[in-house]
Write a protein that holds these residues in place. Structure first.
Motif, PDB file in Angstrom:
ATOM      1  N   THR A 374       0.447  -1.351   0.162  1.00 25.78           N
ATOM      2  CA  THR A 374       0.007   0.181  -0.047  1.00 25.78           C
ATOM      3  C   THR A 374       0.148   1.206  -0.249  1.00 25.78           C
ATOM      4  OG1 THR A 374       0.114  -0.093   2.518  1.00 25.78           O
ATOM      5  CG2 THR A 374      -2.098  -1.277   1.525  1.00 25.78           C
ATOM      6  N   SER A 375       2.061   0.980  -0.306  1.00 27.74           N
ATOM      7  CA  SER A 375       3.081   2.235  -0.115  1.00 27.74           C
ATOM      8  C   SER A 375       2.548   3.306  -1.100  1.00 27.74           C
ATOM      9  CB  SER A 375       4.114   2.271  -0.063  1.00 27.74           C
ATOM     10  OG  SER A 375       5.654   3.022   0.218  1.00 27.74           O
ATOM     11  N   HIS A 376       2.862   4.286  -1.104  1.00 26.37           N
ATOM     12  CA  HIS A 376       2.967   5.593  -2.295  1.00 26.37           C
ATOM     13  C   HIS A 376       4.158   5.220  -3.136  1.00 26.37           C
ATOM     14  CE1 HIS A 376      -0.634   7.776  -0.046  1.00 26.37           C
ATOM     15  NE2 HIS A 376       0.278   7.803   1.021  1.00 26.37           N
ATOM     16  N   PHE A 377       5.408   4.989  -2.955  1.00 23.25           N
ATOM     17  CA  PHE A 377       6.226   4.743  -4.041  1.00 23.25           C
ATOM     18  C   PHE A 377       5.881   2.806  -4.157  1.00 23.25           C
ATOM     19  CE2 PHE A 377       8.423   6.775  -0.498  1.00 23.25           C
ATOM     20  CZ  PHE A 377       8.620   7.765  -0.673  1.00 23.25           C
ATOM     21  N   ALA A 378       5.040   1.915  -4.239  1.00 27.06           N
ATOM     22  CA  ALA A 378       4.135   0.859  -4.708  1.00 27.06           C
ATOM     23  C   ALA A 378       4.738   0.837  -6.326  1.00 27.06           C
ATOM     24  CB  ALA A 378       3.177   0.269  -4.681  1.00 27.06           C
ATOM     25  N   PRO A 379       3.840   2.263  -6.931  1.00 28.15           N
ATOM     26  CA  PRO A 379       4.081   2.299  -8.954  1.00 28.15           C
ATOM     27  C   PRO A 379       5.423   2.581  -8.981  1.00 28.15           C
ATOM     28  CG  PRO A 379       2.639   3.670  -7.628  1.00 28.15           C
ATOM     29  CD  PRO A 379       3.179   3.013  -6.571  1.00 28.15           C
ATOM     30  N   PHE A 380       6.059   3.220  -8.097  1.00 30.94           N
ATOM     31  CA  PHE A 380       7.227   3.565  -8.300  1.00 30.94           C
ATOM     32  C   PHE A 380       8.300   2.298  -9.251  1.00 30.94           C
ATOM     33  CE2 PHE A 380      11.386   4.183  -7.676  1.00 30.94           C
ATOM     34  CZ  PHE A 380      12.356   4.884  -8.330  1.00 30.94           C
ATOM     35  N   VAL A 381       8.196   1.809  -8.251  1.00 34.87           N
ATOM     36  CA  VAL A 381       8.799  -0.048  -8.004  1.00 34.87           C
ATOM     37  C   VAL A 381       8.168  -0.657  -9.454  1.00 34.87           C
ATOM     38  CG1 VAL A 381       9.264  -2.261  -6.899  1.00 34.87           C
ATOM     39  CG2 VAL A 381       8.908  -0.244  -6.010  1.00 34.87           C
ATOM     40  N   GLY A 382       7.360  -0.759 -10.206  1.00 34.30           N
ATOM     41  CA  GLY A 382       6.814  -0.993 -10.913  1.00 34.30           C
ATOM     42  C   GLY A 382       7.134  -0.177 -12.310  1.00 34.30           C
ATOM     43  N   ASN A 383       7.211   0.721 -12.132  1.00 28.45           N
ATOM     44  CA  ASN A 383       7.622   1.658 -13.534  1.00 28.45           C
ATOM     45  C   ASN A 383       9.301   2.202 -13.482  1.00 28.45           C
ATOM     46  OD1 ASN A 383       5.000   2.833 -14.347  1.00 28.45           O
ATOM     47  ND2 ASN A 383       5.052   4.071 -12.429  1.00 28.45           N
ATOM     48  N   LEU A 384       9.864   1.717 -12.089  1.00 20.80           N
ATOM     49  CA  LEU A 384      11.779   1.338 -12.536  1.00 20.80           C
ATOM     50  C   LEU A 384      11.719  -0.004 -13.027  1.00 20.80           C
ATOM     51  CD1 LEU A 384      14.759   1.966 -11.677  1.00 20.80           C
ATOM     52  CD2 LEU A 384      13.963   0.898  -9.471  1.00 20.80           C
ATOM     53  N   ALA A 385      11.343  -0.759 -13.653  1.00 23.75           N
ATOM     54  CA  ALA A 385      11.198  -1.878 -13.477  1.00 23.75           C
ATOM     55  C   ALA A 385      10.949  -2.171 -15.420  1.00 23.75           C
ATOM     56  CB  ALA A 385      10.753  -3.140 -13.140  1.00 23.75           C
ATOM     57  N   LEU A 386       9.730  -1.260 -15.504  1.00 27.66           N
ATOM     58  CA  LEU A 386       9.694  -1.188 -16.601  1.00 27.66           C
ATOM     59  C   LEU A 386      10.350   0.207 -18.376  1.00 27.66           C
ATOM     60  CD1 LEU A 386       7.847  -1.140 -19.711  1.00 27.66           C
ATOM     61  CD2 LEU A 386       6.265   0.890 -18.915  1.00 27.66           C
ATOM     62  N   ILE A 387      11.379   0.973 -17.068  1.00 33.41           N
ATOM     63  CA  ILE A 387      11.578   1.556 -18.057  1.00 33.41           C
ATOM     64  C   ILE A 387      13.382   0.947 -18.126  1.00 33.41           C
ATOM     65  CG2 ILE A 387      13.748   3.372 -17.335  1.00 33.41           C
ATOM     66  CD1 ILE A 387      10.704   4.792 -16.167  1.00 33.41           C
ATOM     67  N   SER A 388      14.277   0.149 -16.708  1.00 30.68           N
ATOM     68  CA  SER A 388      14.994  -0.420 -16.418  1.00 30.68           C
ATOM     69  C   SER A 388      15.093  -1.327 -17.915  1.00 30.68           C
ATOM     70  CB  SER A 388      15.381  -0.607 -15.564  1.00 30.68           C
ATOM     71  OG  SER A 388      15.638   0.087 -14.499  1.00 30.68           O
ATOM     72  N   LEU A 389      14.306  -2.030 -17.710  1.00 33.23           N
ATOM     73  CA  LEU A 389      14.140  -2.839 -18.850  1.00 33.23           C
ATOM     74  C   LEU A 389      14.158  -2.515 -20.425  1.00 33.23           C
ATOM     75  CD1 LEU A 389      11.265  -5.581 -17.294  1.00 33.23           C
ATOM     76  CD2 LEU A 389      13.893  -6.400 -17.951  1.00 33.23           C
TER      77      LEU A 389
END
Length: 486
Positions: A374-389
């Protein structure tokens, strides 16, 4: 009205003769016609490249097929995770068998003949895949598809290198990998809208068109020279270089190189592979094709949807599609840069970009494992994975995707190209199988650790290229062979 003048031999200005003007005009017209013929010959070489590049399209389609179909295929046939992992990886096992035989097939039946032999089991495999009712038939289908892929992955880069003029060999060679990425994109796109059985039938199309296209392109001039078919050699090379081109020196160069190669080939022994003139180009070829796989590319392409889902990205299939589309675009960019920036620079930039990207993907998984959902940073993790890939795919497409296959076709001496190319292709597919077979289990073990391993391999790639790989841009195949002889 003025009169055109020219300076005569005695220095006096004299009227310019009309005949001389028309002669100049005639020369200009002939020059334009010659330029058109040369341009036409280049277009014909591009056409030949596009025809054989239909093979790598189905190569890419085979690699990408398992990602969008994983959920529905496992549900419909009741496959376990290990059974689906085996299914996904068996295309590599089939390709290993194809790789072992590819050199002999291409040397015995010619480059065109090898593509015919590869296409028939490949088409049969896709049809069986579409009709499969149990796991055994899926396995057989995947092996047949893989066998065709193994022969195609060896033969197409060789054919393109052998028909291309030296100033276009890099760009045309990159079309091989561009076709692979196009096939991956088509499989991802089709997987969004088509059932897995229908999508398998789509896989029949590229090789079916390839079989027809082979009737309209010439055989490799270098293979014709090796077989002593001189009349067809001259006809083939003249068609590729243009009617007005003087091919006499190139024909002599090819025949001389093939004569030397034939004498050496007759006396090749396993101990000869330890000679520096053979060992070094063989090491470069095998090393690059090995590093291409242990960098993790096929694991990411086979299971990209599962990776994005594990990283918490909501639209995993759309993310995979964007990954495939970017790879197509950036491989096209690589084709443009190949004969300008050079192979070495692109390989080192590619390896460095992939290393950083894999590290960041691993970091994204680390954050996800230590963060509340439920963290506010949860969407950031998914976007970081996408951008990095996305950065990873961009980096791979610029260098480590197309260049190892181009280097293989360039640096191996002619007399061991069949044997050495088969060994290198076998190593590539063996490690592709090992990585894809183990990747789901690696993710279960440690997502962060898996991508840290890939990051380390990518960093080692930069060192390997800097120390061992020479620049081959702008050299003929015969000049490159002479470079290692020196």
């Amino acid at each position: 009205m003025g009169v055109d003048l020219e300076v005569g031999r005695n220095g006096e200005r004299q009227p310019l003769l009309a005949g001389k003007s028309s002669k100049s005009t005639g020369s200009s017209s002939r020059g334009k016609r010659r330029e058109k013929r040369v341009r036409g010959s280049v277009l014909y070489t591009v056409f030949c490249t596009i025809v054989v590049a239909l093979g790598p399209i189905t190569f890419g389609f085979s690699v990408g097929y398992s990602s969008p179909t994983q959920q529905k295929l496992t549900e419909d046939l009741g496959l376990s995770l290990s059974e689906f992992s085996m299914y996904g990886s068996l295309v590599n096992a089939g390709a290993m068998a194809g790789a072992i035989l590819s050199g002999r097939i291409a040397d015995r039946f010619g480059r065109k003949g090898a593509l015919v032999i590869a296409s028939i089991p490949h088409i049969a495999g896709w049809i069986l895949n579409a009709l499969a009712m149990n796991v055994a038939s899926l396995y057989i289908a995947r092996l047949l598809v893989g066998f065709g892929v193994g022969v195609i992955s060896f033969t197409v880069p060789m054919y393109i290198a052998e028909i291309s003029p030296k100033n276009l060999r890099g760009s045309l060679g990159a079309i091989n990998q561009l076709s692979v990425t196009t096939g991956i994109f088509l499989s991802y796109l089709g997987g969004l809208v088509l059932p897995w059985r229908t999508l398998a039938l789509v896989g029949v199309a590229p090789c079916s068109v390839l079989l027809v296209g082979l009737f309209f392109i010439p055989e490799s001039p270098r293979w014709l020279a090796k077989m002593g078919i001189e009349d067809t050699l001259i006809t083939s090379l003249q068609a590729l270089r243009g009617k007005d081109s003087d091919i006499s020196s190139e024909v002599s160069e090819i025949k001389d190189a093939v004569d030397i190669s034939y004498k050496q080939e007759a006396n090749v022994r396993m101990s000869d592979l330890c000679k520096k003139t053979i060992f070094l180009p063989l090491t470069i070829t095998i090393g690059l094709l090995l590093l291409q796989q242990i960098s993790g590319i096929n694991a990411i392409l086979f299971y990209s949807s599962a990776i994005f889902h594990s990283a918490g990205f909501s639209s995993s299939n759309l993310a995979s599609l964007s990954l495939a589309l970017l790879q197509v675009v950036m491989t096209g960019v690589a084709a443009v840069l190949m004969d300008r920036a050079g192979r070495r620079l692109l390989l080192m930039v590619s390896g460095a970009g992939m290393a950083v990207s894999c590290f960041l993907v691993g970091f994204a998984f680390y954050l996800q494992q230590h963060m509340d959902a439920t963290s506010h940073f949860a969407p950031f993790v998914g976007n970081l994975a996408l951008i990095s890939l996305l950065v990873y795919i961009t980096s791979f497409a610029l260098g480590m995707g197309p260049i190892p296959w181009i280097i293989m076709s360039e640096v191996l001496p002619a007399h061991i190209k069949g044997l050495g190319g088969s060994v290198a292709t076998l190593v590539n597919w063996t490690f592709s199988w090992l990585v894809t077979m183990s990747f789901n289990f690696l993710l279960n073990w440690s997502s962060t650790g898996s991508f840290a391993l890939f990051a380390g391999m990518c960093a080692f790639t930069v060192l390997f290229v800097a120390v061992l790989v020479p620049e081959t841009r702008g050299r003929t195949l015969e000049e490159i062979e002479a470079l290692f002889q020196e």
